[in-house]
Design a protein around this motif. Structure first.
Motif, PDB file in Angstrom:
ATOM      1  N   ASP A  83     -11.586   4.198  -6.718  1.00  0.00           N
ATOM      2  CA  ASP A  83     -12.169   3.925  -7.921  1.00  0.00           C
ATOM      3  C   ASP A  83     -12.756   2.724  -7.982  1.00  0.00           C
ATOM      4  N   MET A  94      -5.279  -6.273  -8.715  1.00  0.00           N
ATOM      5  CA  MET A  94      -4.485  -5.377  -7.875  1.00  0.00           C
ATOM      6  C   MET A  94      -4.586  -5.546  -6.252  1.00  0.00           C
ATOM      7  N   GLU A  95      -5.832  -5.192  -6.142  1.00  0.00           N
ATOM      8  CA  GLU A  95      -6.535  -5.232  -4.682  1.00  0.00           C
ATOM      9  C   GLU A  95      -6.364  -6.775  -4.150  1.00  0.00           C
ATOM     10  N   LYS A 138      -2.758  -7.161  -2.459  1.00  0.00           N
ATOM     11  CA  LYS A 138      -2.455  -6.428  -1.305  1.00  0.00           C
ATOM     12  C   LYS A 138      -2.199  -7.451  -0.069  1.00  0.00           C
ATOM     13  N   ARG A 139      -1.335  -7.084   0.780  1.00  0.00           N
ATOM     14  CA  ARG A 139      -1.284  -7.857   2.068  1.00  0.00           C
ATOM     15  C   ARG A 139      -1.820  -6.897   3.092  1.00  0.00           C
ATOM     16  N   ALA A 177      -8.088  -3.397 -11.442  1.00  0.00           N
ATOM     17  CA  ALA A 177      -7.992  -2.954 -10.208  1.00  0.00           C
ATOM     18  C   ALA A 177      -8.595  -4.213  -9.156  1.00  0.00           C
ATOM     19  N   VAL A 209      -3.235   1.684  -6.159  1.00  0.00           N
ATOM     20  CA  VAL A 209      -3.699   0.863  -7.414  1.00  0.00           C
ATOM     21  C   VAL A 209      -3.889   1.814  -8.652  1.00  0.00           C
ATOM     22  N   ARG A 210      -4.516   2.872  -8.270  1.00  0.00           N
ATOM     23  CA  ARG A 210      -4.750   3.613  -9.740  1.00  0.00           C
ATOM     24  C   ARG A 210      -3.750   4.134 -10.353  1.00  0.00           C
ATOM     25  N   GLU A 224     -10.047  26.691   3.004  1.00  0.00           N
ATOM     26  CA  GLU A 224     -11.522  26.177   4.009  1.00  0.00           C
ATOM     27  C   GLU A 224     -11.379  26.247   5.369  1.00  0.00           C
ATOM     28  N   SER A 230       0.780  -1.263   0.091  1.00  0.00           N
ATOM     29  CA  SER A 230       0.014  -0.113  -0.141  1.00  0.00           C
ATOM     30  C   SER A 230       0.726   1.200   0.101  1.00  0.00           C
ATOM     31  N   GLN A 255      -6.171  21.209  -5.086  1.00  0.00           N
ATOM     32  CA  GLN A 255      -7.165  20.701  -3.885  1.00  0.00           C
ATOM     33  C   GLN A 255      -6.413  21.103  -2.494  1.00  0.00           C
ATOM     34  N   ILE A 263     -16.399  19.551   0.819  1.00  0.00           N
ATOM     35  CA  ILE A 263     -16.074  20.855  -0.107  1.00  0.00           C
ATOM     36  C   ILE A 263     -15.444  20.765  -1.463  1.00  0.00           C
ATOM     37  N   GLN A 264     -15.191  19.627  -1.802  1.00  0.00           N
ATOM     38  CA  GLN A 264     -14.728  19.198  -3.091  1.00  0.00           C
ATOM     39  C   GLN A 264     -15.513  17.877  -3.317  1.00  0.00           C
ATOM     40  N   ASN A 289      -7.343  24.620  -1.781  1.00  0.00           N
ATOM     41  CA  ASN A 289      -8.657  24.751  -1.377  1.00  0.00           C
ATOM     42  C   ASN A 289      -8.635  24.402   0.023  1.00  0.00           C
ATOM     43  N   LEU A 290      -8.121  23.106   0.419  1.00  0.00           N
ATOM     44  CA  LEU A 290      -8.423  22.880   1.785  1.00  0.00           C
ATOM     45  C   LEU A 290      -7.812  23.746   2.763  1.00  0.00           C
TER      46      LEU A 290
END
Lengths: 127, 236
Positions: B177, B229-230, B233-234, B226, A31-32, A102, A27, A95, B61-62, A98-99
């Protein structure tokens, strides 16, 4: 292209894939963002194993030595990854800005509420 | 001691549907659930509607996307000590009458997560989505089975309920995602259990879906990658 160079190139690319996989496993890389590394490396491995896939591109570009084509492609791959990283970094900067804004506004609101509270306390105790 | 149950409604530009959806839950006398709407940076009148009608909500806020929005709900559930959390779409596709069905296995401690599935009983009526989408869903189902050995029939259903263990996990680790299929893999890889329960869903009445064309090959490739890949993971 010399078979030794092919082997070195493929081993190198597999090593990259392995490293990326290890980081995802722990981790450390999400992944993305690992996907683009996978796509680029797999394309490069395929083109190293089967330069025919490139067809006449090598000739059209007047590249004489096939190994140069592989290096050129690796550079293109790196450029692609770097550009995508630049885009990601730019988005994140936006981002974060913005954080910060805010959050600062929220802090002010909290302080104002505190002061209101203190004022009310003083009013009450003075009675 | 009464169990605390939270319904999380993620909403992005749902000015047409959000009040209807909220009222359909509130007016249903069988239930006494807490509700929290997560306004994912809507640019239409969603926020106004939430404020004017005193609907409990969190306005991000976003825009974070469905994954980030729902995770906000799970964080909220975790911090407020809820026993169960239910994800319920703000567009009117989910039906409040099935909430008790998806909660029951959790209350009986049969599993940790329940998915409300459109495809578990062959002859159920209701909206089952286009053929192309169903094909996509079954392909995703194949890959989930490949990496977890568990067959899930409705891989993209957002109608799901989780218990405290999973709330704690999702509050800190939830995929941004393709959250529905990937989170199932996450749960199964951590050796928790999932059950599917048949539900009926309605067709979207207003607004536009945030998933355009599941037929898109690009989407399919990304989801499959995805999921794979997930699964590598460990987890501690």
């Amino acid at each position: 292209m010399a078979p030794q160079l092919k082997v070195i190139a493929i081993v190198f690319l597999l090593l990259i894939l392995f490293v990326i996989t290890m980081f995802v496993k722990r981790s450390k890389i999400s992944v993305r963002y690992s996907l683009i590394w996978y796509v680029i490396c797999i394309i490069l491995i395929a083109l190293t194993l089967f330069p025919e896939l490139l067809g006449d591109v090598t000739n059209l570009l007047k590249i004489r030595v096939a190994s140069n084509m592989i290096f050129a492609l690796m550079l293109v791959g790196l450029f692609v990854i770097n550009i995508s990283l630049t885009i990601i970094v730019s988005e994140q900067k936006e981002q974060i800005r913005n954080l910060i804004q805010e959050l600062s506004i929220v802090k002010k609101k909290m302080k104002d509420n505190e002061n209101k509270g203190v004022k009310n306390e003083r009013k009450n105790t003075s009675n | 001691m009464k169990e605390k149950i939270l319904i999380i409604i993620p909403a992005y530009n749902e000015e047409d549907n959000i009040l209807k959806t909220y009222n359909s839950i509130k007016t249903n006398k069988d239930y006494d659930y807490d509700i929290i709407v997560i306004n994912d940076g809507s640019t239409d009148r969603t926020r106004k509607i939430l404020e004017e009608n005193n609907i409990p909500h969190i306005s991000l806020i976003q825009n974070l996307g469905i994954g980030g929005a729902v995770q906000t709900g799970y964080k909220y559930a975790y911090k407020n000590g809820y026993d169960y959390a239910i994800q319920f779409d703000g567009d009117g596709q989910h039906d409040i009458n099935y909430v008790k069905d998806i909660l029951e296995p959790l209350k009986n401690k049969e599993c940790n997560m329940v998915i409300g599935s459109r495809f578990i009983k062959k002859d159920t009526e209701g909206f089952k989505s286009s053929k192309a989408r169903r094909l996509g869903i079954s392909i995703i189902s194949f890959f989930i089975k490949l990496v977890t050995h568990k067959k899930i029939y409705d891989t993209t259903s957002g109608f799901r309920a989780i218990d405290r263990n999973i709330i704690r996990i999702f509050a800190f680790d939830y995929p941004t995602d393709y959250p529905e299929p990937v989170s199932s893999v996450n749960v199964l890889k951590r050796h928790y259990t999932i059950k599917e329960v048949p539900v009926v869903m309605h067709e979207r009445t207003g607004g536009t879906s945030s998933i355009h064309a599941l037929k898109n090959i690009d989407y399919m490739i990304n989801v499959i990658l995805a999921i794979i890949m997930e699964s590598i993971k460990r987890y501690k």
